[in-house]
Design a protein around this motif. Structure first.
Motif, PDB file in Angstrom:
ATOM      1  N   TYR A  49       1.036  -1.189  -0.116  1.00 19.33           N
ATOM      2  CA  TYR A  49       0.072   0.104  -0.238  1.00 19.33           C
ATOM      3  C   TYR A  49       0.907   1.201   0.118  1.00 19.33           C
ATOM      4  O   TYR A  49       0.635   2.185  -0.697  1.00 19.33           O
ATOM      5  CB  TYR A  49      -0.843   0.095   1.230  1.00 19.33           C
ATOM      6  CG  TYR A  49      -2.396  -0.520   0.902  1.00 19.33           C
ATOM      7  CD1 TYR A  49      -3.163  -0.106   0.178  1.00 19.33           C
ATOM      8  CD2 TYR A  49      -2.749  -1.467   1.758  1.00 19.33           C
ATOM      9  CE1 TYR A  49      -4.581  -0.670   0.053  1.00 19.33           C
ATOM     10  CE2 TYR A  49      -3.862  -2.231   1.692  1.00 19.33           C
ATOM     11  CZ  TYR A  49      -4.830  -1.789   0.695  1.00 19.33           C
ATOM     12  OH  TYR A  49      -6.040  -2.183   0.957  1.00 19.33           O
ATOM     13  N   THR A  96      -4.836   3.673   2.879  1.00 20.23           N
ATOM     14  CA  THR A  96      -5.377   3.287   1.535  1.00 20.23           C
ATOM     15  C   THR A  96      -6.059   4.443   0.768  1.00 20.23           C
ATOM     16  O   THR A  96      -5.817   4.212  -0.193  1.00 20.23           O
ATOM     17  CB  THR A  96      -6.260   2.284   2.200  1.00 20.23           C
ATOM     18  OG1 THR A  96      -7.345   2.694   2.888  1.00 20.23           O
ATOM     19  CG2 THR A  96      -5.728   1.119   3.039  1.00 20.23           C
ATOM     20  N   ALA A 131     -10.113  -4.299  -1.767  1.00 17.42           N
ATOM     21  CA  ALA A 131      -9.256  -3.327  -2.239  1.00 17.42           C
ATOM     22  C   ALA A 131      -8.671  -3.217  -3.640  1.00 17.42           C
ATOM     23  O   ALA A 131      -8.259  -2.290  -4.266  1.00 17.42           O
ATOM     24  CB  ALA A 131      -7.999  -3.099  -1.190  1.00 17.42           C
ATOM     25  N   MET A 183     -12.215   3.795   0.767  1.00 20.24           N
ATOM     26  CA  MET A 183     -11.344   4.176  -0.235  1.00 20.24           C
ATOM     27  C   MET A 183     -11.919   5.079  -1.610  1.00 20.24           C
ATOM     28  O   MET A 183     -11.674   5.262  -2.537  1.00 20.24           O
ATOM     29  CB  MET A 183     -10.388   2.999  -1.079  1.00 20.24           C
ATOM     30  CG  MET A 183      -9.618   2.228   0.156  1.00 20.24           C
ATOM     31  SD  MET A 183      -9.002   0.735  -0.571  1.00 20.24           S
ATOM     32  CE  MET A 183      -7.421   1.316  -1.729  1.00 20.24           C
TER      33      MET A 183
END
Length: 288
Positions: free
Chosen positions: A57, A113, A138, A171
């Motif tokens: 990340y 994130t 994600a 996100m």
């Protein structure tokens, strides 16, 4: 007394302050290589369907921030090794540790994130996601935050946050996904966590097109090569305005586009395009 004529400064290798080359960037937590003016990012943990870690990340965030000052990268492809794109956050290396953190640590992670998505949206280069197999959590956000998405019939795209007791608003999903596939469809996916097939994702507009699995990466590279050979300053301006105008009214958007287009008309690429048209040739753009 005769003065010597001043020499013209040599600027062939000169760069604007703060500019950098990313052609030879050495990635630590994924694969990276440059082909021509295209950067290829490959999430590389195929034995676990390419999950993200705290480290990947952070490195992805820093890399996408760095693209803003990269002279030699004009487009980006992000894909996964093997037959999957990305399964989301690693269950053992992210999800497990998160259950032991207090609120300050949890917030630091969710902000990290989110900063990755912000960096992807802010980087001037067009980003093409090459999506195959599992594209979940994600991983689905990484595809969502890209500018263009190519997929395969066998891909499965799922925003499965509610399946693990979390909200679908992760996100930027609740802002970005409805703009691409519509509010009702986004609500269904974010509330149920169910997967979209490749065909459904293309039909709903999430994927720009479907490719045969064996042709996916080649088609993504071909698309980015085409973009990289185009007017990259104008591409960056287009990407910037697409994101800026999400929060504008029509009148403000028209005024902003008038300014953006006037700036593009002052570029050398605009002059080159006119000269090539007059000579019935294909323009060769240089991004200035």
């Amino acid at each position: 007394m005769k003065t010597k004529p001043q020499k013209e400064p040599r600027i062939s290798n000169w760069q604007l302050p703060g500019r950098q080359s990313l052609r030879n960037y050495k990635a630590r937590h994924f694969l990276y290589e440059a082909e021509g003016s295209t950067a290829l990012i490959t999430l590389n943990r195929p034995e676990r369907k390419n999950p993200l870690t705290f480290d990947s990340y952070a490195e992805l965030r820093e890399l996408f921030c760095s693209f803003a000052s990269a002279d030699d990268i004009k487009a980006v492809v992000i894909s996964g090794a093997g037959e999957n794109f990305c399964s989301g956050g690693d269950v053992h290396e992210i999800i497990g540790p998160l259950t032991k953190l207090q609120m300050p640590g949890l917030l630091a992670f969710t902000q990290l994130t989110g900063e990755l998505v912000k960096a992807m949206r802010a980087c001037p280069q067009p980003i093409v996601a090459a999506v195959d197999g599992v594209c979940a959590g994600a991983g689905a956000i990484l595809a969502l935050a890209s500018d263009l998405r190519l997929g395969t019939p066998r891909c499965k795209i799922a925003f499965l946050f509610t399946r693990v007791g979390l909200a679908g608003c992760d996100m930027g999903a609740c802002s970005l996904l409805p703009r691409i596939i519509g509010q009702g469809r986004a609500a269904e996916l974010l509330l149920t966590g169910r997967a979209m097939s490749g065909e459904e994702a293309e039909r709903w507009g999430f994927l720009n097109r479907l490719c045969a699995p064996e042709q996916l990466l080649a088609e993504a590279k071909a698309l980015t090569a085409e973009l990289a050979s185009g007017p990259t300053f104008a591409h960056a301006m287009t990407k910037k305005m697409l994101h800026m105008e999400m929060t504008m009214g029509i009148s403000d958007a028209i005024d902003a586009e008038a300014q953006a287009q006037a700036i593009c008309m002052a570029t050398q690429d605009f002059q080159r395009a006119y000269a090539a048209f007059a000579e019935k040739k294909r323009p060769v753009f240089k991004g200035d």
